[in-house]
Scaffold this motif. Structure first.
Motif, PDB file in Angstrom:
ATOM      1  N   ALA A  65       0.841  -1.204   0.000  1.00 45.19           N
ATOM      2  CA  ALA A  65       0.000   0.000   0.000  1.00 45.19           C
ATOM      3  C   ALA A  65       0.876   1.253   0.000  1.00 45.19           C
ATOM      4  O   ALA A  65       0.568   2.236  -0.684  1.00 45.19           O
ATOM      5  CB  ALA A  65      -0.929  -0.003   1.203  1.00 45.19           C
ATOM      6  N   LYS A 121       2.174   1.723  -3.435  1.00 42.27           N
ATOM      7  CA  LYS A 121       1.118   2.297  -4.274  1.00 42.27           C
ATOM      8  C   LYS A 121       1.087   3.823  -4.109  1.00 42.27           C
ATOM      9  O   LYS A 121       1.010   4.559  -5.090  1.00 42.27           O
ATOM     10  CB  LYS A 121      -0.234   1.693  -3.900  1.00 42.27           C
ATOM     11  CG  LYS A 121      -1.392   2.269  -4.668  1.00 42.27           C
ATOM     12  CD  LYS A 121      -2.703   1.663  -4.221  1.00 42.27           C
ATOM     13  CE  LYS A 121      -3.863   2.299  -4.960  1.00 42.27           C
ATOM     14  NZ  LYS A 121      -5.150   1.834  -4.458  1.00 42.27           N
ATOM     15  N   THR A 122       1.190   4.283  -2.872  1.00 49.14           N
ATOM     16  CA  THR A 122       1.194   5.717  -2.600  1.00 49.14           C
ATOM     17  C   THR A 122       2.409   6.389  -3.235  1.00 49.14           C
ATOM     18  O   THR A 122       2.297   7.432  -3.871  1.00 49.14           O
ATOM     19  CB  THR A 122       1.179   5.973  -1.080  1.00 49.14           C
ATOM     20  OG1 THR A 122       0.012   5.385  -0.524  1.00 49.14           O
ATOM     21  CG2 THR A 122       1.198   7.459  -0.758  1.00 49.14           C
ATOM     22  N   THR A 149       4.300   5.341  -5.788  1.00 50.42           N
ATOM     23  CA  THR A 149       4.250   5.352  -7.258  1.00 50.42           C
ATOM     24  C   THR A 149       3.215   6.351  -7.766  1.00 50.42           C
ATOM     25  O   THR A 149       3.429   7.000  -8.788  1.00 50.42           O
ATOM     26  CB  THR A 149       3.973   3.948  -7.836  1.00 50.42           C
ATOM     27  OG1 THR A 149       2.755   3.438  -7.286  1.00 50.42           O
ATOM     28  CG2 THR A 149       5.115   2.990  -7.532  1.00 50.42           C
ATOM     29  N   ASP A 150       2.110   6.479  -7.044  1.00 51.80           N
ATOM     30  CA  ASP A 150       1.095   7.443  -7.455  1.00 51.80           C
ATOM     31  C   ASP A 150       1.608   8.874  -7.284  1.00 51.80           C
ATOM     32  O   ASP A 150       1.404   9.721  -8.157  1.00 51.80           O
ATOM     33  CB  ASP A 150      -0.195   7.245  -6.661  1.00 51.80           C
ATOM     34  CG  ASP A 150      -1.285   8.175  -7.141  1.00 51.80           C
ATOM     35  OD1 ASP A 150      -1.609   8.149  -8.352  1.00 51.80           O
ATOM     36  OD2 ASP A 150      -1.818   8.954  -6.313  1.00 51.80           O
ATOM     37  N   GLN A 160       2.041   0.211 -11.009  1.00 54.36           N
ATOM     38  CA  GLN A 160       0.864   0.847 -10.411  1.00 54.36           C
ATOM     39  C   GLN A 160      -0.405   0.060 -10.764  1.00 54.36           C
ATOM     40  O   GLN A 160      -1.240  -0.199  -9.900  1.00 54.36           O
ATOM     41  CB  GLN A 160       0.745   2.296 -10.912  1.00 54.36           C
ATOM     42  CG  GLN A 160      -0.373   3.084 -10.282  1.00 54.36           C
ATOM     43  CD  GLN A 160      -0.088   3.489  -8.844  1.00 54.36           C
ATOM     44  OE1 GLN A 160       1.041   3.498  -8.407  1.00 54.36           O
ATOM     45  NE2 GLN A 160      -1.120   3.815  -8.113  1.00 54.36           N
ATOM     46  N   ARG A 161      -0.528  -0.350 -12.009  1.00 54.38           N
ATOM     47  CA  ARG A 161      -1.719  -1.091 -12.438  1.00 54.38           C
ATOM     48  C   ARG A 161      -1.828  -2.408 -11.675  1.00 54.38           C
ATOM     49  O   ARG A 161      -2.903  -2.784 -11.213  1.00 54.38           O
ATOM     50  CB  ARG A 161      -1.661  -1.358 -13.946  1.00 54.38           C
ATOM     51  CG  ARG A 161      -2.944  -2.001 -14.490  1.00 54.38           C
ATOM     52  CD  ARG A 161      -2.788  -2.456 -15.938  1.00 54.38           C
ATOM     53  NE  ARG A 161      -1.915  -3.598 -16.089  1.00 54.38           N
ATOM     54  CZ  ARG A 161      -2.224  -4.856 -15.738  1.00 54.38           C
ATOM     55  NH1 ARG A 161      -3.381  -5.118 -15.180  1.00 54.38           N
ATOM     56  NH2 ARG A 161      -1.375  -5.843 -15.937  1.00 54.38           N
ATOM     57  N   ILE A 213      -0.511  -3.211  -8.747  1.00 54.71           N
ATOM     58  CA  ILE A 213      -0.840  -2.955  -7.331  1.00 54.71           C
ATOM     59  C   ILE A 213      -2.330  -2.667  -7.203  1.00 54.71           C
ATOM     60  O   ILE A 213      -2.995  -3.174  -6.295  1.00 54.71           O
ATOM     61  CB  ILE A 213       0.003  -1.794  -6.765  1.00 54.71           C
ATOM     62  CG1 ILE A 213       1.476  -2.188  -6.695  1.00 54.71           C
ATOM     63  CG2 ILE A 213      -0.498  -1.396  -5.377  1.00 54.71           C
ATOM     64  CD1 ILE A 213       2.408  -1.046  -6.340  1.00 54.71           C
ATOM     65  N   GLU A 214      -2.870  -1.861  -8.104  1.00 54.85           N
ATOM     66  CA  GLU A 214      -4.287  -1.532  -8.065  1.00 54.85           C
ATOM     67  C   GLU A 214      -5.168  -2.747  -8.326  1.00 54.85           C
ATOM     68  O   GLU A 214      -6.311  -2.792  -7.892  1.00 54.85           O
ATOM     69  CB  GLU A 214      -4.596  -0.410  -9.048  1.00 54.85           C
ATOM     70  CG  GLU A 214      -4.037   0.919  -8.575  1.00 54.85           C
ATOM     71  CD  GLU A 214      -4.147   2.032  -9.599  1.00 54.85           C
ATOM     72  OE1 GLU A 214      -4.592   1.771 -10.745  1.00 54.85           O
ATOM     73  OE2 GLU A 214      -3.779   3.162  -9.253  1.00 54.85           O
ATOM     74  N   ARG A 263      -8.931   0.768  -2.718  1.00 57.52           N
ATOM     75  CA  ARG A 263      -8.499   2.138  -2.421  1.00 57.52           C
ATOM     76  C   ARG A 263      -8.182   2.366  -0.951  1.00 57.52           C
ATOM     77  O   ARG A 263      -7.597   3.376  -0.576  1.00 57.52           O
ATOM     78  CB  ARG A 263      -9.532   3.144  -2.912  1.00 57.52           C
ATOM     79  CG  ARG A 263     -10.846   3.083  -2.189  1.00 57.52           C
ATOM     80  CD  ARG A 263     -11.802   4.070  -2.781  1.00 57.52           C
ATOM     81  NE  ARG A 263     -13.038   4.092  -2.013  1.00 57.52           N
ATOM     82  CZ  ARG A 263     -13.956   4.964  -2.147  1.00 57.52           C
ATOM     83  NH1 ARG A 263     -13.808   5.929  -3.035  1.00 57.52           N
ATOM     84  NH2 ARG A 263     -15.045   4.929  -1.426  1.00 57.52           N
TER      85      ARG A 263
END
Length: 160
Positions: free
Chosen positions: A92, A95-96, A98-99, A133-134, A136-137, A142
């Motif tokens: 998680a 994810k943060t 990379t975003d 990112q894809r 991980i999502e 969310r």
């Protein structure tokens, strides 16, 4: 007069501490601590230009990310060893990170040329990895919890 004495006399050491205390991550605080005092006019000018550009961004730009800055090194370095994996909490965080990185690079790629030239030049070599990112999502929702459909995504990752 030595640089250390000159730093103390001018209060540069106090400025370094004030800046370090405002850093969002340990990594940023370490970078500030590593900054060396300089009397070189070109170095001082560049630092002032970068500072002024960042000040303007924080004052006037709504699309620049002001959150999501996380030290990724502590949980990424162990992954270099074969056979290691990442846990859900650190996934998680990744994810943060990379975003946030994607949002920073997008900001500088869409801002009008010449508005923040020095920061844009610093950001130019940053690579983003949309596939990471894809994936991980496809695993996390969310809120950072594993999706019910994540087993399919995990199988896809292991297969690659």
């Amino acid at each position: 007069m030595t640089d250390a004495r000159l730093e103390a006399k001018l209060g540069f050491d106090k400025i370094r501490t004030l800046i370090s205390d405002r850093c969002m991550t340990d990594y940023a605080a370490q970078k500030v601590a590593g900054e060396e005092f300089s009397t070189d006019r070109s170095i001082i000018r560049m630092r002032l230009l970068l500072t002024d550009e960042m000040r303007l961004i924080l004052m006037f730009e709504e699309n620049f990310p002001t959150t999501g800055y996380i030290d990724a090194i502590p949980f990424l370095e162990p992954l270099q060893k074969e056979g290691t994996s990442i846990d859900v909490l650190n996934l998680a965080k990744l994810k943060t990170v990379t975003d946030t990185t994607r949002r920073i690079t997008h900001f500088f790629s869409t801002v009008k040329d010449g508005v923040y030239p020095n920061l844009a030049r610093l950001a130019a070599p940053i690579c983003t990895f949309p596939e990471v990112q894809r994936r991980i999502e496809s695993i996390l929702d969310r809120y950072g919890d594993i999706k019910d459909s994540a087993s399919e995504a995990l199988f896809e990752i292991r297969r690659d």
